[in-house]
Design a protein around this motif. Structure first.
Motif, PDB file in Angstrom:
ATOM      1  N   GLU A  18      10.757 -65.032 -95.792  1.00  0.00           N
ATOM      2  CA  GLU A  18       9.731 -65.251 -96.808  1.00  0.00           C
ATOM      3  C   GLU A  18       8.860 -66.455 -96.475  1.00  0.00           C
ATOM      4  O   GLU A  18       7.646 -66.442 -96.698  1.00  0.00           O
ATOM      5  CB  GLU A  18      10.386 -65.431 -98.179  1.00  0.00           C
ATOM      6  N   ARG A  19       9.490 -67.503 -95.931  1.00  0.00           N
ATOM      7  CA  ARG A  19       8.710 -68.674 -95.521  1.00  0.00           C
ATOM      8  C   ARG A  19       7.772 -68.324 -94.359  1.00  0.00           C
ATOM      9  O   ARG A  19       6.617 -68.774 -94.315  1.00  0.00           O
ATOM     10  CB  ARG A  19       9.646 -69.815 -95.128  1.00  0.00           C
ATOM     11  N   ALA A  20       8.261 -67.491 -93.431  1.00  0.00           N
ATOM     12  CA  ALA A  20       7.421 -67.059 -92.320  1.00  0.00           C
ATOM     13  C   ALA A  20       6.249 -66.218 -92.817  1.00  0.00           C
ATOM     14  O   ALA A  20       5.115 -66.356 -92.334  1.00  0.00           O
ATOM     15  CB  ALA A  20       8.261 -66.262 -91.315  1.00  0.00           C
ATOM     16  N   LYS A  21       6.523 -65.354 -93.781  1.00  0.00           N
ATOM     17  CA  LYS A  21       5.461 -64.527 -94.344  1.00  0.00           C
ATOM     18  C   LYS A  21       4.420 -65.376 -95.068  1.00  0.00           C
ATOM     19  O   LYS A  21       3.204 -65.120 -94.985  1.00  0.00           O
ATOM     20  CB  LYS A  21       6.072 -63.505 -95.307  1.00  0.00           C
ATOM     21  N   ALA A  22       4.898 -66.414 -95.795  1.00  0.00           N
ATOM     22  CA  ALA A  22       3.969 -67.300 -96.501  1.00  0.00           C
ATOM     23  C   ALA A  22       3.076 -68.051 -95.522  1.00  0.00           C
ATOM     24  O   ALA A  22       1.870 -68.205 -95.751  1.00  0.00           O
ATOM     25  CB  ALA A  22       4.749 -68.282 -97.369  1.00  0.00           C
ATOM     26  N   ARG A  23       3.652 -68.509 -94.394  1.00  0.00           N
ATOM     27  CA  ARG A  23       2.848 -69.204 -93.388  1.00  0.00           C
ATOM     28  C   ARG A  23       1.822 -68.262 -92.770  1.00  0.00           C
ATOM     29  O   ARG A  23       0.675 -68.651 -92.507  1.00  0.00           O
ATOM     30  CB  ARG A  23       3.755 -69.786 -92.299  1.00  0.00           C
ATOM     31  N   GLU A  24       2.246 -67.023 -92.554  1.00  0.00           N
ATOM     32  CA  GLU A  24       1.335 -66.027 -91.977  1.00  0.00           C
ATOM     33  C   GLU A  24       0.171 -65.756 -92.924  1.00  0.00           C
ATOM     34  O   GLU A  24      -1.000 -65.636 -92.480  1.00  0.00           O
ATOM     35  CB  GLU A  24       2.104 -64.743 -91.703  1.00  0.00           C
TER      36      GLU A  24
END
Length: 267
Positions: free
Chosen positions: A254-260
């Motif tokens: 989820e953190r990776a998706k938010a950064r993306e």
């Protein structure tokens, strides 16, 4: 950035076709449900309520009537296997029923362990640890199952944990859970039954036979089921660790998706 994309893609694979339902909408749906499809009145859930009543009666008799306590407790535990079969046969599996089943199991066993802490004060810390492990393991596992879109906490992929997949096989689950409960029940009955088998049944013998009949029948059950109890708690440890890793993995994805998404907004 490839790893970020992989993280969000993995999260999508682990959570297929999940619709987020607003809590107020869910409450309204539950309030307006019809009699013909009232989840509260599903047969497996009615069995679950019966289990709660039997467990409560068992706890009532626990301190002064071991026969009533043991019979009621065992019936409540055996019904745990019946409600699952009823849910599958009638097509009445539900998230409410799954949580009710798990909470009933945890609370019933924990109440018995609480009694054992007073019956065996020298082992109080061990029983307290078992209660903590049981609750934390299943709570973490239930949450990790729901957040990854599993229809039931008993559905575990082999690529997540082969041990848990085999443990949640219905036959294995029944044997291990039954053995675990029998171990705790036998510890309870050891405080009430003090007559060895040699006196109870007039059994005599030499060597190993004489050694066996020197025990009471609850002691023999405890020796047989003790390893099963140990296995159950090893599984609880594995389940706690795997559930923790699943939840952390979801956090990372989820953190990776938010950064993306932030990068896409900038461009």
């Amino acid at each position: 950035m490839a790893s970020n994309g992989n993280g969000s893609a993995a999260l999508t694979r682990r959570r297929p076709s999940i619709d987020i339902v607003d809590a107020k909408v869910a409450v309204d749906l539950a309030t307006a449900q019809t009699y013909s499809e009232n989840v509260f009145l599903f047969v497996p859930n009615l069995i679950g309520y019966t289990r709660v009543i039997l467990a409560a009666l068992s706890l009532h008799y626990m301190s002064y009537h071991p026969k009533y306590c043991t019979v009621l407790y065992c019936i409540s535990c055996l019904l745990d296997a019946v409600d699952g079969h009823a849910a599958r046969a009638l097509g009445q599996a539900s998230k409410f029923g799954a949580v009710l089943d798990m909470v009933t199991d945890r609370c019933t066993t924990s109440c018995l362990l609480c009694y054992l802490t007073s019956a065996y004060p020298e082992w109080a810390l061990a029983f307290q640890f078992l209660i903590t492990l049981d609750f934390s393991s299943h709570y973490m596992h239930m949450n990790s199952s729901l957040i990854t879109g599993s229809r039931s906490h008993k559905q575990v992929d082999g690529d997540v944990s082969r041990l848990l997949q085999r443990y949640y096989d219905p036959r294995t689950l029944f044997v291990v859970c039954a053995g675990n409960e029998l171990f705790y029940i036998s510890l309870y009955l050891m405080k009430w039954v003090h007559t060895p088998l040699s006196e109870s049944f007039g059994i005599t013998g030499d060597g190993f036979v004489a050694y066996l009949v020197s025990f009471t029948w609850p002691e023999l059950i405890a020796y047989v089921t003790g390893p099963i109890c140990a296995l159950k708690n090893i599984v609880n440890l594995v389940q706690l660790w795997k559930a923790s890793k699943v939840l952390v993995g979801v956090d990372l994805a989820e953190r990776a998706k938010a950064r993306e998404e932030q990068l896409l907004k900038k461009h």
